[in-house]
Write an enzyme that holds these catalytic residues in place. Structure first.
Site, PDB file in Angstrom:
ATOM      1  N   ASP A   1       0.826  -1.203   0.000  1.00 43.00           N
ATOM      2  CA  ASP A   1       0.000   0.000   0.000  1.00 43.00           C
ATOM      3  C   ASP A   1       0.860   1.253   0.000  1.00 43.00           C
ATOM      4  OD1 ASP A   1      -2.354   1.407   0.010  1.00 43.00           O
ATOM      5  OD2 ASP A   1      -2.690   1.224   2.159  1.00 43.00           O
TER       6      ASP A   1
ATOM      7  N   GLY B   1       0.123   5.258  -4.548  1.00 41.58           N
ATOM      8  CA  GLY B   1      -0.517   6.503  -4.962  1.00 41.58           C
ATOM      9  C   GLY B   1      -0.082   7.681  -4.111  1.00 41.58           C
TER      10      GLY B   1
ATOM     11  N   TRP C   1       2.707   7.934  -2.450  1.00 38.93           N
ATOM     12  CA  TRP C   1       4.112   8.211  -2.778  1.00 38.93           C
ATOM     13  C   TRP C   1       4.192   9.133  -3.988  1.00 38.93           C
ATOM     14  CZ3 TRP C   1       7.246   7.498  -7.019  1.00 38.93           C
ATOM     15  CH2 TRP C   1       8.629   7.517  -6.827  1.00 38.93           C
TER      16      TRP C   1
ATOM     17  N   HIS D   1       3.079   3.220  -8.831  1.00 38.40           N
ATOM     18  CA  HIS D   1       2.991   1.779  -9.060  1.00 38.40           C
ATOM     19  C   HIS D   1       4.291   1.249  -9.676  1.00 38.40           C
ATOM     20  CE1 HIS D   1      -1.100   1.837  -7.805  1.00 38.40           C
ATOM     21  NE2 HIS D   1      -1.532   2.547  -8.832  1.00 38.40           N
TER      22      HIS D   1
ATOM     23  N   SER E   1      -6.746  -6.273  -5.949  1.00 39.09           N
ATOM     24  CA  SER E   1      -7.892  -6.822  -5.230  1.00 39.09           C
ATOM     25  C   SER E   1      -9.144  -6.815  -6.103  1.00 39.09           C
ATOM     26  CB  SER E   1      -8.154  -6.013  -3.955  1.00 39.09           C
ATOM     27  OG  SER E   1      -8.746  -4.763  -4.282  1.00 39.09           O
TER      28      SER E   1
ATOM     29  N   GLU F   1     -11.714  -5.319  -5.349  1.00 33.09           N
ATOM     30  CA  GLU F   1     -12.236  -3.953  -5.269  1.00 33.09           C
ATOM     31  C   GLU F   1     -11.474  -2.983  -6.163  1.00 33.09           C
ATOM     32  OE1 GLU F   1     -13.525  -6.369  -2.120  1.00 33.09           O
ATOM     33  OE2 GLU F   1     -11.441  -5.761  -2.433  1.00 33.09           O
ATOM     34  N   ASN F   2     -10.255  -3.346  -6.557  1.00 36.42           N
ATOM     35  CA  ASN F   2      -9.449  -2.431  -7.368  1.00 36.42           C
ATOM     36  C   ASN F   2     -10.033  -2.167  -8.751  1.00 36.42           C
ATOM     37  OD1 ASN F   2      -6.193  -3.504  -6.065  1.00 36.42           O
ATOM     38  ND2 ASN F   2      -7.560  -1.884  -5.383  1.00 36.42           N
ATOM     39  N   TRP F   3     -10.940  -3.049  -9.203  1.00 32.81           N
ATOM     40  CA  TRP F   3     -11.606  -2.806 -10.488  1.00 32.81           C
ATOM     41  C   TRP F   3     -12.420  -1.512 -10.445  1.00 32.81           C
ATOM     42  CZ3 TRP F   3      -9.754  -5.551 -14.278  1.00 32.81           C
ATOM     43  CH2 TRP F   3      -9.338  -6.884 -14.074  1.00 32.81           C
TER      44      TRP F   3
ATOM     45  N   ARG G   1       1.900  -4.340   6.581  1.00 33.19           N
ATOM     46  CA  ARG G   1       1.199  -3.313   5.806  1.00 33.19           C
ATOM     47  C   ARG G   1       1.864  -1.959   6.011  1.00 33.19           C
ATOM     48  NH1 ARG G   1      -5.117  -2.256   4.430  1.00 33.19           N
ATOM     49  NH2 ARG G   1      -4.697  -0.570   2.970  1.00 33.19           N
TER      50      ARG G   1
END
Length: 245
Positions: free
Chosen positions: A24, A27, A29, A41, A69, A71-73, A192
């Site tokens: 994680d 973005g 960064w 990325h 993930s 959810e990343n879609w 994490r």
């Protein structure tokens, strides 16, 4: 007095067998540097390369990286497209080096739903490295723990309809055999970075007794020394698994 690196402090005979990492902060960064998220990325891929090498050198048996993930879609189409392109590039460029370093590539999640070009490249990477005996690097792709459990339940129901299931045989091991993580042991340590303090749908079944290590470091800035510190902290915890010391 010279301060020892955490590498020198850790007990090499007590390395966690399975480390999971929620990668994680890419973005954030990029945002700090006023760059597009895609640059974060790309920088994160450099970190993957070094951390995989470090785990292999430490003889970590399993390393699972939360790469994309379910959810990343829902992210902006441009970002999803950039992530898919980066994944394809990573597999094409890194598989040869990973194979050379005896790393075995694996994947968890419903990765058959990835774009065909990426799915085929991933399958080629898995096949090419299947006999390697170093760290098993599992990429969690189109992975979400809830989806994985839901898919397992659906498959159990289908099997019950087709062949029947002895209710007395249903235990944790029975359930594990229907999960995409069935070939992996439970994680000992979950890391994490980026300052978030949650699992985000990562290995929720498997993490029942995992140790957690959080930091404010964004993933592209995560270094070997941070990995060593996480392992050192892990080694200094009392893992009781519900019993008493």
């Amino acid at each position: 007095m010279i301060s020892l690196s955490y590498y020198d402090k850790i007990d090499k005979s007590n390395i966690p067998s399975h480390i999971g990492i929620i990668m994680d902060g890419n973005g954030r960064w990029a945002k700090k540097r006023m760059l597009p998220r895609s640059f974060g990325h790309k920088a994160g891929v450099e970190t993957i390369r070094d951390i995989v090498k470090a785990c292999n050198e430490l003889k970590v048996e399993y390393l699972t990286l939360y790469a994309f993930s379910t959810e990343n879609w829902n992210r902006p189409e441009e970002e999803v497209s950039a992530l898919m392109k980066l994944l394809l590039e990573y597999l094409k460029k890194e598989t040869k080096e990973l194979d050379k370093n005896n790393v075995r590539i694996n994947a968890i999640g419903d990765y058959s739903k990835l774009p065909k070009l990426i799915y085929d490249e991933l399958c080629n990477s898995i096949e090419k490295t299947k006999n390697n005996t170093g760290v098993v690097m599992s990429l969690a792709l189109n992975y979400g723990s809830r989806n994985d459990i839901m898919t397992a339940v659906k498959n159990i129901i289908l099997e019950e309809r087709e062949k029947g299931i002895d209710i007395d045989s249903v235990d944790e091991e029975f359930m594990r055999n229907y999960l995409s993580t069935r070939l992996l042991p439970d994680p000992d340590l979950i890391i994490r970075p980026s300052g978030e303090l949650r699992l985000s749908n990562f290995l929720m079944w498997e993490a029942a007794y995992a140790e957690f290590w959080f930091s404010d470091i964004n993933w592209p800035d995560f270094k070997r020394e941070d990995l060593y510190k996480a392992i050192f902290d892990y080694q200094n915890r009392d893992r009781r698994f519900g019993t008493i010391s």
